[in-house]
Each structure stands twice: as C-alpha cells, then as structure tokens.
Design a protein around this motif. Structure first.
Motif, PDB file in Angstrom:
ATOM      1  N   ALA A  40      -5.139  16.777  -4.267  1.00 23.19           N
ATOM      2  CA  ALA A  40      -4.633  15.707  -5.131  1.00 23.19           C
ATOM      3  C   ALA A  40      -3.808  16.306  -6.265  1.00 23.19           C
ATOM      4  N   GLU A  41      -4.284  17.410  -6.811  1.00 21.97           N
ATOM      5  CA  GLU A  41      -3.541  18.071  -7.894  1.00 21.97           C
ATOM      6  C   GLU A  41      -2.200  18.592  -7.386  1.00 21.97           C
ATOM      7  N   ILE A  42      -2.215  19.179  -6.193  1.00 18.09           N
ATOM      8  CA  ILE A  42      -0.967  19.669  -5.596  1.00 18.09           C
ATOM      9  C   ILE A  42      -0.016  18.512  -5.343  1.00 18.09           C
ATOM     10  N   ASN A  43      -0.542  17.402  -4.856  1.00 19.84           N
ATOM     11  CA  ASN A  43       0.304  16.230  -4.588  1.00 19.84           C
ATOM     12  C   ASN A  43       0.888  15.659  -5.876  1.00 19.84           C
ATOM     13  N   GLU A  44       0.173  15.813  -7.000  1.00 18.23           N
ATOM     14  CA  GLU A  44       0.697  15.348  -8.285  1.00 18.23           C
ATOM     15  C   GLU A  44       1.811  16.273  -8.776  1.00 18.23           C
ATOM     16  N   VAL A  45       1.615  17.570  -8.608  1.00 17.52           N
ATOM     17  CA  VAL A  45       2.550  18.559  -9.141  1.00 17.52           C
ATOM     18  C   VAL A  45       3.777  18.701  -8.250  1.00 17.52           C
ATOM     19  N   GLN A  46       3.615  18.477  -6.957  1.00 16.49           N
ATOM     20  CA  GLN A  46       4.704  18.705  -6.009  1.00 16.49           C
ATOM     21  C   GLN A  46       5.959  17.868  -6.309  1.00 16.49           C
ATOM     22  N   PRO A  47       5.859  16.545  -6.611  1.00 18.06           N
ATOM     23  CA  PRO A  47       7.089  15.802  -6.944  1.00 18.06           C
ATOM     24  C   PRO A  47       7.758  16.323  -8.212  1.00 18.06           C
ATOM     25  N   LEU A  48       6.935  16.760  -9.170  1.00 18.97           N
ATOM     26  CA  LEU A  48       7.510  17.321 -10.395  1.00 18.97           C
ATOM     27  C   LEU A  48       8.276  18.605 -10.086  1.00 18.97           C
ATOM     28  N   LEU A  49       7.673  19.456  -9.267  1.00 13.48           N
ATOM     29  CA  LEU A  49       8.354  20.689  -8.883  1.00 13.48           C
ATOM     30  C   LEU A  49       9.636  20.396  -8.131  1.00 13.48           C
ATOM     31  N   LEU A  50       9.581  19.397  -7.259  1.00  8.58           N
ATOM     32  CA  LEU A  50      10.768  19.033  -6.496  1.00  8.58           C
ATOM     33  C   LEU A  50      11.865  18.521  -7.419  1.00  8.58           C
ATOM     34  N   SER A  51      11.508  17.650  -8.370  1.00 14.28           N
ATOM     35  CA  SER A  51      12.523  17.121  -9.283  1.00 14.28           C
ATOM     36  C   SER A  51      13.073  18.215 -10.180  1.00 14.28           C
ATOM     37  N   VAL A  52      12.218  19.131 -10.630  1.00 13.05           N
ATOM     38  CA  VAL A  52      12.696  20.241 -11.458  1.00 13.05           C
ATOM     39  C   VAL A  52      13.624  21.136 -10.639  1.00 13.05           C
ATOM     40  N   THR A  53      13.254  21.397  -9.400  1.00 18.48           N
ATOM     41  CA  THR A  53      14.087  22.231  -8.534  1.00 18.48           C
ATOM     42  C   THR A  53      15.440  21.581  -8.299  1.00 18.48           C
ATOM     43  N   ILE A  54      15.429  20.286  -8.017  1.00 13.81           N
ATOM     44  CA  ILE A  54      16.688  19.569  -7.807  1.00 13.81           C
ATOM     45  C   ILE A  54      17.524  19.580  -9.079  1.00 13.81           C
ATOM     46  N   GLY A  55      16.873  19.336 -10.207  1.00 14.30           N
ATOM     47  CA  GLY A  55      17.589  19.341 -11.489  1.00 14.30           C
ATOM     48  C   GLY A  55      18.235  20.688 -11.775  1.00 14.30           C
ATOM     49  N   LEU A  56      17.469  21.755 -11.558  1.00 12.87           N
ATOM     50  CA  LEU A  56      18.016  23.091 -11.806  1.00 12.87           C
ATOM     51  C   LEU A  56      19.147  23.413 -10.838  1.00 12.87           C
ATOM     52  N   THR A  57      18.978  22.991  -9.574  1.00  6.49           N
ATOM     53  CA  THR A  57      20.038  23.232  -8.597  1.00  6.49           C
ATOM     54  C   THR A  57      21.315  22.519  -9.004  1.00  6.49           C
ATOM     55  N   LEU A  58      21.185  21.246  -9.403  1.00  9.41           N
ATOM     56  CA  LEU A  58      22.366  20.501  -9.852  1.00  9.41           C
ATOM     57  C   LEU A  58      22.969  21.119 -11.093  1.00  9.41           C
ATOM     58  N   GLN A  59      22.100  21.561 -11.992  1.00 14.15           N
ATOM     59  CA  GLN A  59      22.597  22.168 -13.224  1.00 14.15           C
ATOM     60  C   GLN A  59      23.377  23.442 -12.903  1.00 14.15           C
TER      61      GLN A  59
END
Length: 164
Positions: free
Chosen positions: A26-45
């Motif tokens: 459950a903790e991984i499932n909570e953190v995973q979307p955040l990691l994905l959004s941060v990764t996407i944000g950094l990639t776009l940046q």
C-alpha cells in the motif's frame, strides 16, 4: 500462567508478516504515482531546458558572428581608404551631402533607440516608483481636500464672527 501459555503460533506469525507485506505494498502504491509524476516532471524540465539551451547556443553563435562583423567593420572604418575610393562626379556631390545628413540623423536616432532598449530592464523598477509616487500623490490629494474643507469652514466661521 497466561504469559506462558501465550505463544506465538506460526499461523499468527505468518499473518503478521502478510499484514506487513500488505502495508508495504500500500505504501509503495501511494509513493509510486508521486515518483512517476516527479519523473515525468523532471523529464519534461530537462527536455525544455535542452530546447532553451539550444536556442541560447544559436543566439550566442549569431551574436558572435555579429561581433566578428563589427570588428571587421571597425577595422575597415579605421583604415584610410581615401586612396582606394572612387572619385565622385560633381553631379552627385549634392546627393552625397544629403546622404551624409541622413546618415547623421540615422545615427542620432539609433543612439536614442539603443538607449531606450538599454532602459527596458529598468522598466519594472520605474513602474514601482511610479506606483509609489501615484499612491503618495493620492494621499496628498486627500490631505489637500481635507485642508480645503477646513479652510472653507474657517472662512465661514470668520464671516459669521465679523457679521455678529
């Protein structure tokens, strides 16, 4: 005696391990979307930073070319070319004089335009100064209106005193 009889059975130990695993998932499932959004944000940046870097490099190359041309032009202007220049026919002397006066006015206007372009970064500071000046002027206007009202009241009182 209760403590002695209460033993951890393998069934409950397995249950607690399974519960810990479910909590971790459950903790991984909570953190995973955040990691994905941060990764996407950094990639776009990084993508947009790369584009901006390319644009800046192009501008830098262009400015370097302009500087090289400017240096070459200055060198050409410094050299005396009176021996290399072609003679101008007398019929064109009037045109040359007019051309020179237009060149002088162009250079004068160019200087003023360059000065205004140089002052562009100072515009926000000037706007802030104008805003503060405007607010001070408004405050002074309010004070002036109050003073005029007081003067008018005082004048009416004086008229009443003199009439009495």
């Amino acid at each position: 005696t209760l403590d002695l009889t209460c033993r951890r059975t393998p069934c409950f130990a397995k249950f607690s391990e399974m519960e810990e695993m479910v909590d971790m998932e459950a903790e991984i499932n909570e953190v995973q979307p955040l990691l994905l959004s941060v990764t996407i944000g950094l990639t776009l940046q990084f993508y947009f930073i790369g584009k901006k870097c390319k644009i800046l490099q192009d501008m830098n190359r262009h400015l370097e070319a302009i500087l090289k041309e400017k240096r070459a032009l200055r060198k050409r202007l410094i050299k005396h070319r009176y021996q290399e220049s072609l003679p101008i026919e007398a019929t064109f002397h009037k045109c040359i004089v007019e051309l020179l006066t237009e060149a002088v006015t162009f250079i004068e206007k160019l200087e003023s335009h360059l000065q205004s372009v140089r002052s562009i970064p100072q515009i926000p500071h000037m706007m802030n100064n104008m805003d503060t000046t405007l607010s001070k002027t408004e405050a002074l206007m309010i004070e002036l209106e109050e003073l005029t009202e007081q003067i008018l009241k005082w004048e009416e009182l004086q008229k009443e005193l003199y009439s009495n």
